[in-house]
Design a protein around this motif. Structure first.
Motif, PDB file in Angstrom:
ATOM      1  N   PRO A  28       0.784  -1.231   0.000  1.00 24.98           N
ATOM      2  CA  PRO A  28       0.000   0.000   0.000  1.00 24.98           C
ATOM      3  C   PRO A  28       0.821   1.289   0.000  1.00 24.98           C
ATOM      4  N   ALA A  29       2.100   1.224   0.397  1.00 26.92           N
ATOM      5  CA  ALA A  29       2.920   2.437   0.479  1.00 26.92           C
ATOM      6  C   ALA A  29       4.398   2.082   0.472  1.00 26.92           C
ATOM      7  N   ASN A  30       5.222   2.983  -0.051  1.00 25.45           N
ATOM      8  CA  ASN A  30       6.671   2.814   0.018  1.00 25.45           C
ATOM      9  C   ASN A  30       7.093   2.722   1.473  1.00 25.45           C
ATOM     10  N   GLY A  31       8.054   1.866   1.752  1.00 28.64           N
ATOM     11  CA  GLY A  31       8.567   1.830   3.107  1.00 28.64           C
ATOM     12  C   GLY A  31       9.317   0.559   3.421  1.00 28.64           C
ATOM     13  N   TRP A  32       9.816   0.508   4.634  1.00 33.02           N
ATOM     14  CA  TRP A  32      10.542  -0.656   5.135  1.00 33.02           C
ATOM     15  C   TRP A  32       9.534  -1.602   5.777  1.00 33.02           C
TER      16      TRP A  32
END
Length: 71
Positions: A28-32
């Protein structure tokens, strides 16, 4: 170009679990992200990518909310 959102971590456990993603779902979203069972490393996954398997098995992924250390 598609606008991408950065994941905003929350503090409540219920809110955190609402953001968990399963292998095969779209990120759902860029990230770690880390495996929900904390068995494995930390991976940067981009929005829209398919959440990967771990060790050949489907797993739940949760956003990483800790601190990354430089090597």
């Amino acid at each position: 170009m598609k606008k991408r959102s950065q994941f905003q971590p929350s503090t409540a456990l219920e809110d955190e679990q609402a953001h968990w993603q399963r292998t095969g779902e779209h990120c759902p979203a860029n990230g770690w992200w880390v495996p929900a069972n904390n068995d494995g490393g930390v991976y940067f996954i981009t929005q829209g990518s398919i959440m990967p398997a771990s060790g050949g098995a489907p797993i739940w992924w949760k956003p990483f909310t800790g601190r990354l250390e430089r090597l």
